[in-house]
Design a protein around this motif. Structure first.
Motif, PDB file in Angstrom:
ATOM      1  N   ASP A 526       0.523  -1.156  -0.109  1.00  0.00           N
ATOM      2  CA  ASP A 526       0.214   0.152  -0.493  1.00  0.00           C
ATOM      3  C   ASP A 526       1.011   1.277   0.439  1.00  0.00           C
ATOM      4  O   ASP A 526       0.463   2.022   0.004  1.00  0.00           O
ATOM      5  N   GLY A 527       2.527   1.311   0.052  1.00  0.00           N
ATOM      6  CA  GLY A 527       3.169   2.183  -0.051  1.00  0.00           C
ATOM      7  C   GLY A 527       3.130   3.332   0.959  1.00  0.00           C
ATOM      8  O   GLY A 527       4.352   4.250   1.219  1.00  0.00           O
ATOM      9  N   GLU A 528       2.680   2.176   2.218  1.00  0.00           N
ATOM     10  CA  GLU A 528       2.445   3.064   3.765  1.00  0.00           C
ATOM     11  C   GLU A 528       3.569   2.562   4.468  1.00  0.00           C
ATOM     12  O   GLU A 528       4.019   4.130   5.121  1.00  0.00           O
ATOM     13  N   MET A 529       4.316   1.988   4.257  1.00  0.00           N
ATOM     14  CA  MET A 529       5.830   1.626   5.398  1.00  0.00           C
ATOM     15  C   MET A 529       7.009   1.315   3.936  1.00  0.00           C
ATOM     16  O   MET A 529       6.254   0.783   2.859  1.00  0.00           O
ATOM     17  N   LEU A 530       8.677   1.774   4.714  1.00  0.00           N
ATOM     18  CA  LEU A 530       9.379   1.449   3.253  1.00  0.00           C
ATOM     19  C   LEU A 530      11.048   0.410   3.605  1.00  0.00           C
ATOM     20  O   LEU A 530      10.744   1.006   5.380  1.00  0.00           O
ATOM     21  N   ALA A 531      10.349  -0.246   3.774  1.00  0.00           N
ATOM     22  CA  ALA A 531      11.769  -0.593   4.870  1.00  0.00           C
ATOM     23  C   ALA A 531      13.063  -1.243   3.454  1.00  0.00           C
ATOM     24  O   ALA A 531      13.285  -1.540   2.467  1.00  0.00           O
ATOM     25  N   CYS A 532      14.117  -1.358   4.800  1.00  0.00           N
ATOM     26  CA  CYS A 532      15.370  -1.245   4.278  1.00  0.00           C
ATOM     27  C   CYS A 532      16.441  -1.541   4.848  1.00  0.00           C
ATOM     28  O   CYS A 532      16.713  -2.251   6.259  1.00  0.00           O
TER      29      CYS A 532
END
Length: 837
Positions: A526-532
């Motif tokens: 949903d584009g609400e969170m980003l993981a790195c």
């Protein structure tokens, strides 16, 4: 002078109409290369040195024109059909002929004459009419003369080449622009109205440039040299004549022959009717390797190959062009820069000419056929060939293209799971068994009518039946209505289809307090969170606005090289150099599942959820694993250190003839049986996990190992058509980006435009499907237009290599993240509604 009759050539092939020799002329030819000419209705060539022959393709009659005293060296037809004009040039004069007037003069018994527009220019190698037929560009020696087509007047003199000019073309979309190539191995761009030099290239190759073509649709320049090399340059105004790609015709021809031969070997020798499959590519010991000079580059009317055919190729618009060489004709796909088909003169025994000195082709097809005019290299003969384009392509492509949709691969599952499918074996049994109380057991309750002894309000018997089922509440306050509309807009976001690509830098965000390489980045669905995933053994989760760190996961003993979100966005899987796999809950810092070193012999890479969060896929060495798992985050006070989550191996799938899998891709957003893997052997292998085996292999996908496979998972490309899901992209160091069709296993388009000596790395497609982003080791990020494969912008410059990029699925903003190998920051760019990070 002229041979009797036309002779069809089959050369023993099962397709006798591939090429036909319509006419053979015996004539004395000049020693150097001669520029021949073909139009829709006529072919022009010199006979007996200084005499011009115009052969009418419709009536098969010849018109002979005399006016030169020296051998004719260059010929060209005008751009307009009426009146038909032809220009002939020799050492002592340049003449423009009106064919209608010349034909009428001959019928009246008079000698036809042309208009002499210039004399004593020297050795002329090339002539070309302007688009309006008002001017003629004459390449004589090291100069280009712009002459009037109606009288003897020099309009401009272009002087700058250091060797004889071999070809010149007019640029139709730019006023007064002319491009020329020369034996000095450079090309020049001129403004012929003022006589000024606009651009001068460096030395392109070690061999003389012989031919030139301007592709108006893609705004590109194509030039070829005497050693079988093609160079394609961009003519878009802000690209500064960047070299798009370089094609080695010999290698492309060998690769095409090997592919057809292998495909024919797989389907059986008896079914392979392609002439090229029977050609022996091995060079005998002691023989001399011949060169492959590019004598001609011409547009190819490839649309005839789609007549009465199903969708064999992608729906994307594609340009094709002919390459005329001394040994045959080749067809190059300008979208993927690969060979589509080729015709070798020596493979057809009925052709009189085996090696050509000069060549000319018609642009348009007549009844699906193209006229080809060639002169012999060793004899004074000229042949008019008729090539059946559709038959040529079909006989060479039907041996390795799937015939029909029933045998082609599909990302979207078309059938139910097989009884012996690994997916069925490892699938959790979520189906409830039929209850014994309702089936197979006699009910103990007697079947009697229901009677209410007391008045129960909920029964409905105490009131009259309702006439209206539902009455909406229309007395809402304006504040409530506006609040409701705002909430609906936030939940139902649509991607802007007409937005501009991101080109403007906005801000920089630090992810750690010290320089740390970022190995992987991925947005949630949903584009609400980003993981790195970082080199400091941690996994970071950011909010969509990248203003705060949502969570930090630590526990790995090595750099995190892969992160993957679950479909429900509640779980995150990570793989590390420490040979472990971990599954994290987004709301909990402790891992829900750990698979230790005892389960893997090598480093775990490319871990992801699969089959709508039913399985986990991961790469380990030269094989990938299909894992079935069950997650349980509940804790027992007595056994608080015991892991309740379970993960079991379902099956291992080895990739053939490779040392290590370099990339893996599978769809988790819907049920799909297809898994794509790329190995260090430069091949791409397609696995069908429903059948539990490998179904197809594409050898030599790139010249180097594939860095990344980007598959259409529903949020990019064009999702309006189901077949768009079968498109996927690959990228490799030094070999650009390629778009593939899974149904045909063909490369449909190639995206070039990186600077020389730099390699594209990560790739991403914008949610609207209009743009492609690519990282590069030249410290820039590149933006392309999907449909036309046009290079749009170069973003940067960064302090380190940009090795991966990704667009955010959230709307209305496009977040493009650039991961830098030796940099600890993410950078953001914003232009209108577009954000690059």
């Amino acid at each position: 002078m002229e041979s009797a009759g036309a002779r069809c050539s089959s050369g023993g092939s099962c397709e006798p109409d591939v090429v036909c020799e319509k006419r053979l002329f015996k004539a004395k030819l000049p020693e150097p290369l001669v520029q021949l000419a073909c139009s829709h209705h006529h072919c022009a060539f010199p006979v007996n040195g200084n005499e011009l022959c115009i052969w009418n393709t419709a009536t098969a009659q010849s018109l002979f024109l005399s006016g030169h005293h020296y051998s004719i060296s260059a010929l060209s037809f005008g751009s307009n059909i009426s009146p038909p004009l032809v220009c002939s040039a020799s050492h002592e004069r340049v003449i423009v002929w009106n064919l209608d007037e010349c034909t009428q003069k001959v019928q009246e018994g008079f000698t036809p004459h042309g208009i002499v527009i210039r004399t004593l220019l020297g050795m002329v190698l090339h002539v070309r009419f302007s688009p309006d037929d008002q001017q003629v560009a004459v390449c004589a020696g090291n100069r280009i003369y712009m002459l009037s087509a109606k009288n003897e007047a020099i309009l401009a003199k272009l002087d700058g080449h250091l060797a004889p000019v071999t070809a010149a073309e007019f640029c139709t979309w730019e006023k007064s622009m002319l491009i020329s190539v020369s034996e000095d191995r450079t090309f020049k761009v001129w403004d012929y109205s003022t006589g000024q030099l606009i651009y001068q290239s460096g030395i392109i190759t070690a061999f003389p440039l012989l031919s030139l073509l301007i592709d108006e649709e893609n705004k590109q320049l194509v030039t070829g040299c005497a050693e079988g090399q093609l160079w394609i340059f961009s003519l878009i105004s802000d690209h500064n004549y960047r070299c798009v790609t370089h094609i080695n015709l010999k290698k492309e021809q060998e690769k095409f022959c090997n592919k057809v031969w292998k495909s024919g070997k797989e389907i059986g020798e008896g079914q392979n009717d392609s002439k090229v499959c029977k050609t022996d590519n091995t060079r005998p010991e002691g023989s001399v390797e011949t060169s492959l000079p590019v004598l001609l580059i011409e547009h190819c009317d490839f649309s005839v190959c789609f007549h009465n055919e199903e969708k064999m190729y992608s729906a994307l618009n594609t340009s094709y062009f002919w390459i005329g060489t001394s040994t045959g004709l080749l067809i190059i796909n300008l979208a993927n820069f690969e060979l589509e088909a080729f015709l070798s003169y020596k493979d057809y025994s009925d052709l009189s000419i085996r090696f050509a000195r000069s060549c000319a082709l018609t642009k348009k097809t007549v009844n699906g056929k193209v006229l080809c005019l060639i002169t012999s290299m060793f004899e004074d003969t000229i042949a008019v060939l008729e090539v059946n384009l559709a038959t040529l392509v079909r006989t060479q492509n039907n041996v390795f293209l799937p015939c029909g949709n029933e045998n082609s691969l599909s990302v979207i599952a078309r059938c139910s799971l097989l009884t012996n499918s690994p997916l069925l074996k490892g699938l959790k049994k979520n189906r409830k068994e039929p209850s014994s109380k309702t089936f197979g057991v006699k009910s103990t309750v007697k079947d009697k009518p229901l009677v209410f002894h007391n008045k129960i309000k909920s029964s409905g018997y105490t009131a009259a039946p309702r006439r209206t089922m539902f009455s909406p509440n229309t007395n809402l306050n304006k504040k409530e209505v506006s609040k409701w509309k705002t909430s609906c807009k936030c939940k139902n976001k649509e991607y802007p289809l007409d937005g501009d690509p991101p080109i403007k830098y906005e801000k920089q965000i630090s992810v750690t307090c010290k320089p740390t390489p970022i190995f992987c980045i991925q947005y949630s669905g949903d584009g609400e969170m980003l993981a790195c995933g970082l080199a400091d053994k941690t996994v970071l989760i950011f909010n969509s606005n990248l203003t705060d760190t949502y969570n930090v996961f630590s526990g790995h003993d090595g750099a995190v090289n892969s992160v993957g979100w679950s479909h429900n966005r509640k779980w995150l899987v990570s793989a590390s150099e420490d040979r472990t796999l971990r599954v994290w809950s987004v709301c909990n810092k402790e891992p829900a599942l750990i698979m230790g070193k005892e389960n893997f012999d090598k480093t775990v890479r490319f871990a992801q959820f699969y089959f709508l969060d039913t399985f986990i896929l991961l790469c380990c060495g030269a094989e990938f694993h299909l894992l079935n798992f069950h997650l349980d985050t509940t804790k027992d006070d007595l056994k608080r250190y015991k892991q309740k989550s379970v993960c079991k191996l379902v099956q291992k799938f080895p990739m053939a003839s490779t040392v290590e899998i370099t990339s893996l891709s599978a769809v988790n957003d819907f049920y799909s049986y297809i898994v794509l893997t790329a190995g260090s052997n430069r091949a791409l292998e397609v696995f069908d996990l429903n059948a539990g085996c490998s179904t197809a292999v594409i050898p030599e996908v790139h010249t180097r190992s594939v860095h990344q496979i980007y598959q259409n998972k529903g949020s990019s490309f064009s999702t309006q058509q189901p077949e768009a899901y079968n498109l996927f992209m690959t990228t490799a160091a030094g070999d650009g980006i390629k778009l593939w069709d899974l149904r045909t296993l063909r490369c449909e388009r190639r995206f070039e435009g990186h600077s020389s000596r730099c390699y594209p790395c990560g790739i991403a497609v914008s949610p609207c499907g209009r743009f492609i982003a690519s990282g590069s080791d030249d410290k820039y990020a590149y933006i392309y237009e999907m449909r036309s494969s046009t290079f749009l912008h170069k973003l940067g410059r960064h302090t380190e290599s940009v090795i991966n990029v990704t667009f955010s699925p959230s709307s209305p903003q496009f977040n493009l993240l650039r991961k830098k190998f030796h940099k600890f920051s993410l950078q953001a760019v914003m232009c209108s509604n577009v954000v690059i990070v």
